[in-house]
Write an enzyme that holds these catalytic residues in place. Structure first.
Site, PDB file in Angstrom:
ATOM      1  N   GLU A 437       0.830  -1.211   0.000  1.00 13.54           N
ATOM      2  CA  GLU A 437       0.000   0.000   0.000  1.00 13.54           C
ATOM      3  C   GLU A 437       0.859   1.254   0.000  1.00 13.54           C
ATOM      4  O   GLU A 437       0.476   2.276  -0.567  1.00 13.54           O
ATOM      5  CB  GLU A 437      -0.952  -0.016   1.196  1.00 13.54           C
ATOM      6  CG  GLU A 437      -2.120  -0.976   1.056  1.00 13.54           C
ATOM      7  CD  GLU A 437      -1.743  -2.435   1.267  1.00 13.54           C
ATOM      8  OE1 GLU A 437      -2.508  -3.333   0.835  1.00 13.54           O
ATOM      9  OE2 GLU A 437      -0.673  -2.684   1.866  1.00 13.54           O
ATOM     10  N   HIS A 505     -11.295  -6.637   7.636  1.00 15.29           N
ATOM     11  CA  HIS A 505     -11.906  -6.250   6.368  1.00 15.29           C
ATOM     12  C   HIS A 505     -13.093  -5.305   6.556  1.00 15.29           C
ATOM     13  O   HIS A 505     -13.591  -4.758   5.576  1.00 15.29           O
ATOM     14  CB  HIS A 505     -12.389  -7.485   5.603  1.00 15.29           C
ATOM     15  CG  HIS A 505     -11.304  -8.477   5.312  1.00 15.29           C
ATOM     16  ND1 HIS A 505     -10.954  -9.457   6.204  1.00 15.29           N
ATOM     17  CD2 HIS A 505     -10.492  -8.617   4.244  1.00 15.29           C
ATOM     18  CE1 HIS A 505      -9.967 -10.184   5.698  1.00 15.29           C
ATOM     19  NE2 HIS A 505      -9.665  -9.687   4.505  1.00 15.29           N
TER      20      HIS A 505
END
Length: 701
Positions: A437, A505
């Site tokens: 990321e 998540h």
């Protein structure tokens, strides 16, 4: 007469490349840099006019040589806090270099940033642009990898031949090679054979930590020799003959489009990490060895030997350099202090005040027609399809839009938002990235600064955390450079609960982005709003977090007809879903459906407002409604403590306290992560029943 052609020394195995350098100019820059260091240390730091002083003694010679070779109008570089001689060699105004550490008005930040954190927009494209430096070690690498990728994109996809031969250069110390930013950039640039020069200044220390604590064997470059698609050059960074040859070889290698190159030069750090660093961790013998390797006496001896200068002329040049810096210091002291009234300007883009570099606006990009009035056609689409359709249209009509992230290519994204786009637009426009990321957002910065519109995807909200430094630096870029640079992009982040929750998540935590300086935040609750908000973000001149709630992506309530290819929703405009005069309910994201359903079921005069964007948020709409109803309930999925509901409640208390007939209430998740068990999740989330009960209780007060 001050230019000389050097042949590569026979003792090395370097390519035989003639080097033409203006040695008098190099000497002038080096002496000016030394004079500035000395005056700062002896006068400005003790007088508390400079607070962050980083000398580049020992690093300076090689930096100036490198900067002298970056003459292509699309070259770009990233530096770090010890890169000032390099910055000077690019042509930055000397008065700004001197004044900026003193935090006076003007310069490259108008007193907003540390003076050694430079930038150089070079809007006339006379040579290299210097990215806004970052305060974090290693943060300079992945953005310039994005620039390297943009060079290839401009050259090969946009067919702009002006980018032929351009390169990207990242400067860093040896210890910065331990950071995630370095490894992210290394993977990006070697995987794609990008024109990226990793320029490493190896002085053996990271502040006080030796290389033996940074990597096995104390030699990171030796450990990289098996790395594929990485050409390595290394040697002495202080020798007037060998150093230019090494740098020239590295620059030529990258300019020839052969791929990435790592140039490691051994240099002494003839100072502490900062002026305050006493270097007690170094032995006297080590320090003496460093002093013996000082490149300045070597340069002087070389120029005398080559008859490029006389001893008297060198002495005169030293004196002139000191006088030049002293005069510049005097002018810096005479500068005004930054104007406090302008302190809050340029957090976001301002009309008629476009940044010098970065984004579509700086290149005067023109968009197709747009309208804030929807033109719904066809069947109802789920939010996922609406997002895909919007991306498709913007990719089709704007060749500078690029979509990427983990699994967004052939797979079409783990949620399916990019399904089919890779096949339609090709691997250069919709593509997969490595699992980093930091690298995903970092490369987006370089792309944005090159004039592209990057649309990176962070696969789940929780996984944005490794990119936190890049996200923060992106948001504050416009402000800290006083509107010289900006990096508009749209970061798509799915998050929130779905059929199940879990701590990894299903995180919401949108308040972090509302608190991040310079970022916009959109949280659509339905397909129509998703289209309008996403299209607005893709054409706006600010970086945006576009939050795609997982529960809503295929939820029947969130489905709407496609509102047309021209539809946009300007940020900061809330939507009123129901009207009433008994209670105002403020919500966003997945809570909108529940609040609307509860209000309609009760049918007792409840006004439901969907904020749609949290940064900016429609304060006027909320104040107007609460002024009418005198009561307010705020419902959100995020944790209660310091959630965005607290900001709304504080604003109402400050501005409408005497209009309230009841305390402001918040109904939220408890201060816990999202639980996985379905019964625990249902108990944690504000349900329609609990929302309805809270509405009734508040009206009854």
């Amino acid at each position: 007469m001050n230019k000389v052609t050097l042949e590569t020394p026979k003792a090395t195995s370097l390519i035989d490349i003639p080097i033409n350098l203006d040695w008098l100019h190099i000497a002038e820059l080096m002496l000016a840099s030394r004079a500035l260091d000395t005056i700062e240390e002896q006068e400005l730091v003790p007088a508390k006019l400079v607070f962050n002083q980083f000398s580049a003694r020992g690093h300076d010679f090689a930096q100036i040589i490198l900067g002298s070779l970056l003459t292509h109008p699309h070259d770009a570089a990233t530096g770090y806090y010890r890169s000032r001689p390099f910055v000077m060699s690019l042509g930055i105004d000397l008065d700004d270099v001197v004044a900026s550490p003193m935090a006076t008005a003007g310069g490259y930040s108008d007193g907003r940033d540390i003076g050694v954190v430079c930038n150089y927009p070079n809007p006339n494209r006379t040579g290299a642009m210097l990215f806004p430096m970052c305060g974090g070690v290693g943060a300079q690498y992945s953005p310039i990898a994005g620039w390297a990728q943009s060079i290839v994109y401009h050259r090969d996809q946009l067919k702009d031949s002006h980018y032929n031969g351009a390169i990207a250069v990242s400067m860093g110390g040896d210890s910065s090679m331990s950071t995630s930013g370095f490894w992210a950039a290394l993977n990006i640039s070697t995987t794609h054979n990008l024109p990226h020069l990793f320029y490493i200044e190896d002085n053996g220390y990271g502040i006080s930590v030796p290389q033996t604590e940074q990597t096995p064997g104390g030699d990171q470059v030796a450990n990289l020799k098996a790395y594929k698609n990485l050409h390595i050059i290394e040697g002495d960074g202080t020798d007037p003959e060998q150093t230019p040859a090494l740098i020239k070889e590295a620059v030529n290698y990258v300019r020839s489009a052969k791929g990435a190159c790592l140039l490691r030069l051994k240099v002494p750090r003839l100072c502490g990490h900062t002026f305050q660093d006493t270097q007690t961790y170094k032995s006297p013998e080590f320090i003496a060895d460093e002093m013996a390797r000082d490149p300045l006496p070597k340069l002087q001896a070389f120029m005398l030997q080559q008859k490029l200068i006389t001893a008297a002329a060198w002495q005169a040049l030293e004196t002139a350099s000191v006088n030049k810096i002293q005069a510049s210091v005097a002018r810096a002291k005479a500068r005004q202090q930054p104007e406090p009234g302008k302190l809050t300007r340029f957090v976001y883009a301002e009309q008629g005040q476009t940044q010098l570099r970065g984004g579509l606006a700086a290149d005067n990009h023109r968009f197709p027609a747009q309208s804030s009035t929807p033109n719904p056609t066809g069947a109802r689409l789920n939010m996922l399809t609406a997002i895909r359709k919007t991306l498709d249209y913007e990719l089709e009509t704007n060749p500078k839009v690029i979509v990427f992230g983990e699994d967004v290519g052939p797979k079409g994204g783990v949620h399916g938002a990019t399904l089919g786009l890779h096949e339609k637009f090709g691997r250069h426009r919709v593509f997969d990235t490595s699992l980093s990321e930091e690298g995903i957002i970092g490369r987006s910065v370089g792309m944005a600064l090159s004039g592209l519109m990057p649309v990176p995807e962070i696969q789940f909200r929780k996984y944005a955390e490794p990119a936190a430094e890049q996200l923060t630096d992106t948001g504050i870029m416009r402000w800290r450079t006083n509107n010289q640079f900006a990096a508009p992009m749209v970061v798509r982040i799915p998050g929130g609960f779905a059929r199940r929750g879990d701590p990894w998540h299903s995180m919401s935590d949108e308040v972090e982005w509302a608190h991040k300086v310079g970022w916009q935040l959109a949280m659509p609750s339905n397909a129509e709003d998703a289209v309008g908000l996403l299209r607005f973000a893709l054409r706006d001149n600010n970086p945006t977090i576009f939050f795609e709630h997982r529960f809503l992506l295929d939820h029947s309530w969130a489905r709407r007809p496609y509102p047309g290819d021209e539809f946009v929703i300007p940020f900061g405009q809330a939507k009123r879903l129901t009207c009433g005069d008994k209670l105002t309910v403020v919500c966003w994201g997945a809570m909108v459906e529940r609040c609307e359903s509860a209000a309609k079921q009760l049918d007792i005069g409840i006004e439901v407002i969907d904020l749609r964007t949290l940064q900016p948020w429609d304060k006027e709409a909320v104040l107007s409604s609460v002024d009418k109803t005198a009561r307010c309930l705020i419902v959100h999925e995020d944790n209660k403590t310091a959630g965005f509901g607290a900001e709304i409640a504080a604003t109402l208390s400050e501005e409408l306290f005497f209009s309230l007939d009841a305390p402001i209430q918040r109904l939220t998740m408890p201060d816990i992560p999202s639980p996985h068990n379905i019964h625990l999740l249902e108990n944690a989330l504000p349900s329609e029943q609990r929302i309805a009960q809270a509405m009734q209780n508040l009206i009854a007060v």
